[in-house]
Design a protein around this motif. Sequence first.
Motif, PDB file in Angstrom:
ATOM      1  N   GLY A 257       7.218 -19.701 -16.337  1.00 30.01           N
ATOM      2  CA  GLY A 257       8.600 -19.603 -16.794  1.00 30.01           C
ATOM      3  C   GLY A 257       9.605 -20.287 -15.888  1.00 30.01           C
ATOM      4  O   GLY A 257      10.749 -20.491 -16.282  1.00 30.01           O
ATOM      5  N   THR A 273       3.471 -22.859 -16.999  1.00 30.14           N
ATOM      6  CA  THR A 273       2.956 -21.925 -18.013  1.00 30.14           C
ATOM      7  C   THR A 273       1.739 -21.161 -17.510  1.00 30.14           C
ATOM      8  O   THR A 273       1.043 -20.514 -18.284  1.00 30.14           O
ATOM      9  CB  THR A 273       2.611 -22.659 -19.326  1.00 30.14           C
ATOM     10  OG1 THR A 273       1.567 -23.618 -19.092  1.00 30.14           O
ATOM     11  CG2 THR A 273       3.837 -23.362 -19.894  1.00 30.14           C
ATOM     12  N   VAL A 400      12.418 -24.311 -24.624  1.00 29.19           N
ATOM     13  CA  VAL A 400      12.752 -22.907 -24.862  1.00 29.19           C
ATOM     14  C   VAL A 400      12.078 -22.413 -26.139  1.00 29.19           C
ATOM     15  O   VAL A 400      11.495 -21.320 -26.181  1.00 29.19           O
ATOM     16  CB  VAL A 400      14.287 -22.728 -24.939  1.00 29.19           C
ATOM     17  CG1 VAL A 400      14.641 -21.339 -25.454  1.00 29.19           C
ATOM     18  CG2 VAL A 400      14.916 -22.959 -23.566  1.00 29.19           C
ATOM     19  N   SER A 403       8.026 -22.360 -25.689  1.00 31.59           N
ATOM     20  CA  SER A 403       7.500 -21.380 -24.737  1.00 31.59           C
ATOM     21  C   SER A 403       7.853 -19.950 -25.112  1.00 31.59           C
ATOM     22  O   SER A 403       7.180 -19.007 -24.689  1.00 31.59           O
ATOM     23  CB  SER A 403       8.047 -21.669 -23.328  1.00 31.59           C
ATOM     24  OG  SER A 403       9.453 -21.446 -23.286  1.00 31.59           O
ATOM     25  N   ILE A 405      10.387 -18.594 -23.992  1.00 32.01           N
ATOM     26  CA  ILE A 405      11.026 -18.096 -22.775  1.00 32.01           C
ATOM     27  C   ILE A 405      12.445 -18.634 -22.695  1.00 32.01           C
ATOM     28  O   ILE A 405      12.676 -19.834 -22.856  1.00 32.01           O
ATOM     29  CB  ILE A 405      10.243 -18.537 -21.519  1.00 32.01           C
ATOM     30  CG1 ILE A 405       8.829 -17.941 -21.535  1.00 32.01           C
ATOM     31  CG2 ILE A 405      10.974 -18.125 -20.246  1.00 32.01           C
ATOM     32  CD1 ILE A 405       7.922 -18.516 -20.452  1.00 32.01           C
ATOM     33  N   THR A 406      13.402 -17.748 -22.489  1.00 31.95           N
ATOM     34  CA  THR A 406      14.776 -18.173 -22.268  1.00 31.95           C
ATOM     35  C   THR A 406      14.946 -18.491 -20.791  1.00 31.95           C
ATOM     36  O   THR A 406      14.911 -17.595 -19.939  1.00 31.95           O
ATOM     37  CB  THR A 406      15.773 -17.071 -22.681  1.00 31.95           C
ATOM     38  OG1 THR A 406      15.564 -16.773 -24.063  1.00 31.95           O
ATOM     39  CG2 THR A 406      17.203 -17.531 -22.482  1.00 31.95           C
ATOM     40  N   LEU A 407      15.089 -19.760 -20.493  1.00 36.71           N
ATOM     41  CA  LEU A 407      15.186 -20.171 -19.103  1.00 36.71           C
ATOM     42  C   LEU A 407      16.528 -19.757 -18.522  1.00 36.71           C
ATOM     43  O   LEU A 407      17.578 -20.002 -19.116  1.00 36.71           O
ATOM     44  CB  LEU A 407      15.002 -21.685 -18.990  1.00 36.71           C
ATOM     45  CG  LEU A 407      13.637 -22.214 -19.463  1.00 36.71           C
ATOM     46  CD1 LEU A 407      13.593 -23.721 -19.363  1.00 36.71           C
ATOM     47  CD2 LEU A 407      12.509 -21.616 -18.645  1.00 36.71           C
TER      48      LEU A 407
END
Length: 503
Positions: A257, A273, A400, A403, A405-407
């Motif tokens: 992440g 990842t 985003v 993945s 995932i909110t970076l």
Amino acid sequence: MQQYILALDQGTTSSRAILFDRAGQVAGVVQQEFRQIFPRPGWVEHDPNEIWRSQHAVATGVLGQAGLRAADVNAIAITNQRETTILWDRATGEPVGNAIVWQDRRTAAHCDSLRAQGHAGMIQKKTGLVLDAYFSGTKLQWLLDNLPGVRARANRGELAFGTVDSWLIWKLTGGGRHVTDASNASRTLLFNIHTLRWDARLLELFDIPASVLPTVVPSSGELGQADASIFGAPIRIAGVAGDQQAATFGQACFSPGMAKNTYGTGCFMLMNTGAAAVASRHKLLSTVAWVGPGPTVRPSMACYALEGSVFAAGATVQWLRDGLKIIASAQEVQSLAEQVPDTGDVYLVPAFAGLGTPHWDGFARAALVGMTRGTTGAHIARAALESIALQSADVFGAMVVDSGITLRELRVDGGASRNDLLMQMQADYLGVPVVRPKVTETTALGAAYLAGLATGFWSGVDELAQQWVRDREFAPTLPDDQRLAKLARWQQAVQRAKGWAVH
């Protein structure tokens, strides 16, 4: 004794050598540019011997500058421009021709043909890569098919292929080692990133004899010694990684992440990842980030990343300098751009070598749109900086979504990361903070870290993470509605650049 790691950072436009001490601080740096060769439109080449001479010169130069001898160096680390393809004679060590650079588009039509034949899905599943002329496989095939007598020599086992890391290791070891690390191998279109082996089906598809391929080794691990004739005494080589993977390691993105963006000739965003190679739905690349430390390549030791590639970042500023000649040096671009408050609705799409993520259009060409009689060099300079940030925003958005995932932040490095105006633009167009570390030489530092972990120079990644220190954070200031409007207008400009070279 042995208080330094010597990192060889072989880039697209220059070779550098950087000494790092145990605190991860730069103790010396020497840099030398080398020729860019453009035989035809869309073709980009380097002279492999010139690469080696420049790299050798800066390596010996930085030791001399610091007053050091080989005995003061714990290990050599190598990081390199990726995908650039070299083929040489095993007996003489002489290249059969110029290196074909990663930016080169001569095999774009061949990639289209393979795509039309239905091979793209299989290739992406095995390699994690989009079928594109960017990667080494079709470049190597071109060399074998187009240079007189070369395929026959390859079939007889007389030739060796490598990306730039392999070439440097061959030269350093006096031809004793023909190897590449897993991160570089994963950029060839010939390597299965799940098994970490050269793939027989891919070799058959690209008509590549296995005899030309290097042995794949871990990114962190002792793999040989620089010959005593190079530096006056042998020095072990213990860390190798492609430049973007090395920068991810140097940015201490050790946990899934975490993400970084490197602003060099191109622009490359990678997100860790972990142990999983994430399949992309938005034309990102799944790539080996690094393998090791250890003596052999094992899937259990691999860390993977999602990657987005922007082909023209620093190259865009170079074009302002060398092509348009509106600046005398790259450092002048910020002051010129700051002469105007905005671009006046001018957009530069720097598709000089096609478009990378998420478009992958090898036939796109650069476009400058929205100009009026009132447009000045300052507007164009500002549009050039914006183009770097806007291309990276495209990649960030795809990452985003893919993945899940909110970076929370983006760590940045590379030469252009020192441009405060560009970094503020980047934060504004991403909508998240952009964080610049105190040591921005993270590509070379990452390679040094990989070497130092293998030799015990550093105790582990916890020690390395503590060495990462932020220099400045750029917080977004643009309201969301304005940011989204800017991104939409950018997409209009991109559409005008796509497919231009298709006749």
